[in-house]
Design a protein around this motif. Structure first.
Motif, PDB file in Angstrom:
ATOM      1  N   ALA A 172      20.247 -11.390  21.152  1.00 55.06           N
ATOM      2  CA  ALA A 172      20.534 -10.678  22.090  1.00 55.06           C
ATOM      3  C   ALA A 172      19.479  -9.781  22.854  1.00 55.06           C
ATOM      4  O   ALA A 172      19.181  -9.831  23.949  1.00 55.06           O
ATOM      5  N   LEU A 173      18.906  -9.070  21.791  1.00 50.00           N
ATOM      6  CA  LEU A 173      17.642  -8.456  22.152  1.00 50.00           C
ATOM      7  C   LEU A 173      16.601  -9.230  22.658  1.00 50.00           C
ATOM      8  O   LEU A 173      15.925  -9.019  23.850  1.00 50.00           O
ATOM      9  N   LEU A 174      16.324 -10.427  21.867  1.00 53.75           N
ATOM     10  CA  LEU A 174      15.161 -11.318  22.392  1.00 53.75           C
ATOM     11  C   LEU A 174      15.529 -11.906  23.781  1.00 53.75           C
ATOM     12  O   LEU A 174      14.600 -11.874  24.809  1.00 53.75           O
ATOM     13  N   ASP A 175      16.776 -12.312  24.088  1.00 56.73           N
ATOM     14  CA  ASP A 175      17.145 -13.064  25.241  1.00 56.73           C
ATOM     15  C   ASP A 175      17.082 -11.973  26.457  1.00 56.73           C
ATOM     16  O   ASP A 175      16.998 -12.500  27.709  1.00 56.73           O
TER      17      ASP A 175
ATOM     18  N   ALA B  82       6.910 -19.553  15.423  1.00 51.58           N
ATOM     19  CA  ALA B  82       6.611 -19.403  16.899  1.00 51.58           C
ATOM     20  C   ALA B  82       7.550 -18.024  17.430  1.00 51.58           C
ATOM     21  O   ALA B  82       6.895 -17.488  18.585  1.00 51.58           O
ATOM     22  N   ILE B  83       8.567 -17.555  16.567  1.00 50.72           N
ATOM     23  CA  ILE B  83       9.335 -16.339  17.343  1.00 50.72           C
ATOM     24  C   ILE B  83       8.790 -15.077  16.573  1.00 50.72           C
ATOM     25  O   ILE B  83       8.347 -13.975  17.074  1.00 50.72           O
ATOM     26  N   ALA B  84       8.962 -15.186  15.244  1.00 51.18           N
ATOM     27  CA  ALA B  84       8.687 -13.631  14.733  1.00 51.18           C
ATOM     28  C   ALA B  84       8.482 -13.907  13.147  1.00 51.18           C
ATOM     29  O   ALA B  84       9.124 -14.867  12.513  1.00 51.18           O
TER      30      ALA B  84
ATOM     31  N   GLY C 205       3.519 -15.075  22.771  1.00 50.48           N
ATOM     32  CA  GLY C 205       4.209 -16.154  23.590  1.00 50.48           C
ATOM     33  C   GLY C 205       5.510 -16.878  23.141  1.00 50.48           C
ATOM     34  O   GLY C 205       5.732 -17.684  23.269  1.00 50.48           O
ATOM     35  N   TYR C 206       6.483 -15.882  22.327  1.00 47.47           N
ATOM     36  CA  TYR C 206       7.503 -16.283  21.777  1.00 47.47           C
ATOM     37  C   TYR C 206       8.666 -16.807  22.854  1.00 47.47           C
ATOM     38  O   TYR C 206       9.497 -17.569  22.684  1.00 47.47           O
TER      39      TYR C 206
ATOM     40  N   HIS D 127      11.086 -19.450  13.180  1.00 47.56           N
ATOM     41  CA  HIS D 127      10.248 -20.455  14.163  1.00 47.56           C
ATOM     42  C   HIS D 127      11.448 -20.790  15.145  1.00 47.56           C
ATOM     43  O   HIS D 127      10.771 -21.121  16.207  1.00 47.56           O
ATOM     44  N   ASP D 128      12.803 -20.803  14.836  1.00 49.47           N
ATOM     45  CA  ASP D 128      13.684 -21.154  16.051  1.00 49.47           C
ATOM     46  C   ASP D 128      14.961 -20.441  15.731  1.00 49.47           C
ATOM     47  O   ASP D 128      15.445 -20.051  14.316  1.00 49.47           O
TER      48      ASP D 128
END
Ligand code: CAA
Length: 394
Positions: free
Chosen positions: A288-291, A171-173, A322-323, A10-11
């Motif tokens: 790093a990948l997500l950012d 929210a993220i994965a 929408g992450y 979620h975070d």
């Protein structure tokens, strides 16, 4: 237990130390060709803890923004993964629990299996949330990778803490099943209780890492996992970032897969400047990948977790629609940029400094840029305090 609910990240955020040693500075003094560090192992600098920083302060600094955003009410469990333990008995997470003002009705435990510990924590967290979907679990992975001075491992040091909030409807994965698993009793890297640095057989550790990758991938396929082509990217545990490239080439070769658009370079940008952070390393690769990439909404990515000794797991996560607004890209880049460069001599002094072991009172100088600091020790106890974050020091 509801197993049909989506559960996962979620975070997600990280903190690192306030000091940094560049590999160019190291090369100037070791006589090593800087190209070996930059290209041979894929590192440009490494985070070094100041005297008032340790795994607790890094973890508290990493977790604080998560608490600020989501509150403490639903956190029922804190799982602290580390191989830089500060006590043989008490979980380091209890200090974090106190510093962050978490409720009393919380369980806090520490987990250890070298760099794999955080993935064990993540899986336990998902199982706890499946069992009780109302609860949030805070996973902390905090380590200081410290090798002997003048040893081959010295260039692969570093330090960071990752903080991950596991919930339903993340929210993220989401974290998916199945996983591929591996355990083999091998002495590639270990640290007996009486040592402050590990004993390492570097070549054996690299070979075992690759064997573990083969066998976890094979097991993942046997368990009904999706084919390599369907993974948009793979994040590997990164003791040094070249290892991720080696591992990915190895996986492509052994599976007979032609290279696709899988992003590996994007997973290495934080680790190449922070260095090894053991349990946190894989999750810094994910961050790093997500950012740094274009939206990956709905894409599934692979995660390869390796812990010497050795235990490994291949698992996957699916990015939620929408992450991106939930990411903390700017704070991550700031944490890296804020570090103060060290001279080689100061680095060596810090490396050899030790806290008293006789119980006498000791006060640490205020160097950290973080909110939480190790104020000192007294009567064989570590004393932590919270203060205003500083933006410069050495
Ligand atoms: N330009 C470009 N490349 C150069 C170069 C130059 N001038 N000089 C050397 N290189 C390359 C070498 O060719 C080599 O590349 P390959 O691996 O592709 O052959 C690479 O730089 C490393 O050089 P060496 O083989 O001489 O290796 P080293 O003696 O410096 O040791 C190490 C490297 C084994 C990784 C060592 O740093 C180490 O022991 N690190 C700690 C253990 C570790 O990280 N193991 C990884 C698996 S274990 C794990 O993952 C758990 C964990 O977190 C510890």
């Amino acid at each position: 237990m509801r197993t049909d609910l989506p559960v996962g990240i979620h975070d997600l955020t990280f903190a690192t130390t306030s000091l940094v040693l560049t590999h160019d500075e190291l090369a100037r003094h070791t006589g090593t060709n800087p190209a070996k560090y930059r290209h041979g192992i894929g590192q440009t600098s490494m985070s070094i803890p100041a005297a008032d920083e340790d795994i607790v302060t890094m973890a508290a600094n990493a977790a604080a923004p998560i608490i600020e955003r989501h509150g403490t009410d639903r956190i029922r469990t804190v799982l602290f993964a580390t191989e830089t333990g500060i006590d043989q008995s008490k979980a380091a997470g209890i200090h974090v629990h106190q510093l962050l003002g978490l409720h009393r009705n919380v369980r806090v435990v520490e987990l250890k299996q070298a760099c794999y510990g955080a993935t064990a924590a993540l899986q336990l967290a998902c199982a706890l949330v499946h069992a009780d979907p109302r609860q949030h679990v805070l996973v902390l992975a905090s380590d200081i990778a410290r090798y002997d001075l003048d040893s081959p491992g010295e260039a692969t040091q570093g330090a960071a803490a990752a903080a991950i909030l596991i919930t339903t409807h993340p929210a993220i994965a989401t974290i998916n099943t199945p996983s591929g698993l591996y355990t083999r009793d091998v002495m590639d890297f270990w640290r007996p209780n009486y040592r402050t640095t590990p004993i390492v057989n570097g070549k054996k550790s690299v070979d075992t890492y690759l064997e573990a990758l083969d066998l976890t991938w094979h097991d993942y396929q046997q368990q009904g996992g999706i084919p390599l082509e369907k993974l948009r990217a793979i994040c590997y545990h990164q003791p040094f970032t070249r290892m991720a490239h080696k591992a990915h080439h190895h996986l492509l070769k052994t599976t007979g897969t032609t290279p696709t658009t899988q992003a590996i370079k994007a997973t290495t940008t934080y680790n190449e400047t922070i260095g090894n952070s053991y349990t946190a390393s894989l999750y810094l690769a994910l961050t790093a990948l997500l950012d740094s990439t274009a939206p990956l909404d709905g894409e599934t990515i692979g995660l390869f977790s390796y812990g010497s000794g050795s235990v490994a797991e291949f698992l996957t996560a699916t990015l939620q629609p929408g992450y991106q607004p939930h990411l903390r890209t700017q704070a991550h880049q700031q944490a890296i940029a804020d570090r103060t460069p060290l001279t080689y001599d100061t680095y060596r002094t810090l490396h050899t400094a030790q806290l008293p072991t006789d119980g006498t009172e000791h006060r640490t100088p205020h160097h950290t840029h973080g909110t939480y600091r190790l104020a000192g020790t007294n009567a064989h106890q570590r004393l932590y305090e919270a203060g205003p974050a500083r933006t410069s020091s050495t």
